[in-house]
Design a protein around this motif. Sequence first.
Motif, PDB file in Angstrom:
ATOM      1  N   ASP A  77       0.837  -1.197   0.000  1.00 29.06           N
ATOM      2  CA  ASP A  77       0.000   0.000   0.000  1.00 29.06           C
ATOM      3  C   ASP A  77       0.874   1.249   0.000  1.00 29.06           C
ATOM      4  OD1 ASP A  77      -2.546  -1.334   0.079  1.00 29.06           O
ATOM      5  OD2 ASP A  77      -2.134  -1.814   2.179  1.00 29.06           O
ATOM      6  N   LYS A  78       1.058   1.835  -1.162  1.00 30.38           N
ATOM      7  CA  LYS A  78       1.941   2.993  -1.306  1.00 30.38           C
ATOM      8  C   LYS A  78       1.418   3.892  -2.407  1.00 30.38           C
ATOM      9  CE  LYS A  78       5.104   0.726  -4.588  1.00 30.38           C
ATOM     10  NZ  LYS A  78       4.384  -0.560  -4.666  1.00 30.38           N
ATOM     11  N   TYR A  79       1.957   5.093  -2.454  1.00 29.35           N
ATOM     12  CA  TYR A  79       1.646   6.010  -3.534  1.00 29.35           C
ATOM     13  C   TYR A  79       2.622   5.808  -4.691  1.00 29.35           C
ATOM     14  CZ  TYR A  79      -1.113   8.765  -0.169  1.00 29.35           C
ATOM     15  OH  TYR A  79      -2.028   9.194   0.751  1.00 29.35           O
ATOM     16  N   ALA A  80       2.131   6.038  -5.900  1.00 29.29           N
ATOM     17  CA  ALA A  80       2.998   6.253  -7.061  1.00 29.29           C
ATOM     18  C   ALA A  80       3.142   7.764  -7.204  1.00 29.29           C
ATOM     19  CB  ALA A  80       2.378   5.649  -8.314  1.00 29.29           C
ATOM     20  N   LEU A  81       4.367   8.259  -7.232  1.00 25.20           N
ATOM     21  CA  LEU A  81       4.630   9.694  -7.141  1.00 25.20           C
ATOM     22  C   LEU A  81       5.157  10.270  -8.446  1.00 25.20           C
ATOM     23  CD1 LEU A  81       6.420   9.802  -3.662  1.00 25.20           C
ATOM     24  CD2 LEU A  81       4.008  10.272  -4.151  1.00 25.20           C
ATOM     25  N   LYS A  82       4.678  11.463  -8.798  1.00 24.55           N
ATOM     26  CA  LYS A  82       5.216  12.211  -9.919  1.00 24.55           C
ATOM     27  C   LYS A  82       6.519  12.870  -9.488  1.00 24.55           C
ATOM     28  CE  LYS A  82       0.665  13.732 -11.655  1.00 24.55           C
ATOM     29  NZ  LYS A  82      -0.112  14.947 -11.994  1.00 24.55           N
TER      30      LYS A  82
END
Length: 296
Positions: free
Chosen positions: A272-277
């Motif tokens: 459970d993590k973000y994909a970051l720009k």
Amino acid sequence: MFQPGKGKTAGIISPSISLSGKKDFSKGLSYLEQAGYKLVCGQVLENALFDESAEKQRAKDIMDMFSNPDVDIIFCASGGAGSQRLLSYLDFDIIRKNPKILVGHSDNTALQLGIYAKTQNPYISGFSLDYDFRALPVSTMVRQSFEDAVSGKKQLLPGGKTMRPGMAEGILLGDCLSMVCDLCGTRYFPDIANKILVLEDECEKPYKIDRLLTTLRQHQDFNKIAGIVFGKFTECDTPDSSYGSVEEVLFRFAKSAPFPIIYDFPFGHIKDKYALKMGKKFKLNANACQLEELPD
């Protein structure tokens, strides 16, 4: 540059591991096809060794994807090891003239960050065709944040805990701490002044995390960093560590840092993590523990 998948072509490269033989990428590739992408795969299939010929073939795959006008976005198949070795074979003038989002995670950081340093080519970190599809369903957090990133939707990302309070604005850069620090002192290390660094890692003992952070602290532009977001450090703590826990290492580091810091942010080698720009401007609110994308 961030566009939805429908009608787009995705190039698949293998900077860190073979595309076949040891891992099954079919779930990740199926996801991309269902999202509307047409797939173009690189030529590296069986040779997983990092001898000169394999390095050159991996680099050729990367250059072919950037040069191909039909390819809209590029995905690294998996993390692993060795992507830093490919940087010396790349033609950064061609990449600069053909900017494309490069999606990857873990060892791919060295490739993504090295290319950014030379071209300011933005990338998405935290999404992997291997790691995120090992168990289905894919985490809603990583899937939604990735889809928001490629659709151009503004990212507003809460999470973590305050380590040093304050506010900061800057270009978001980073990912795997060991890969970031491996580039220090090379011509592929980016300008970190006025940047917000996002850092995480896995399977590195507390003494190694301390050593990596010392390298960062001794960088000539350390005091010019805008802020730091520490993600998760998984499988790093050891019961017999004379350096204490990773969290203790991070807090010792933060004592001498002149900028806002949050830690335990949902980013790293976790489900459970973000994909970051990365390469985009963000605001870090270390008081409320939030990253907010800002207009270009």
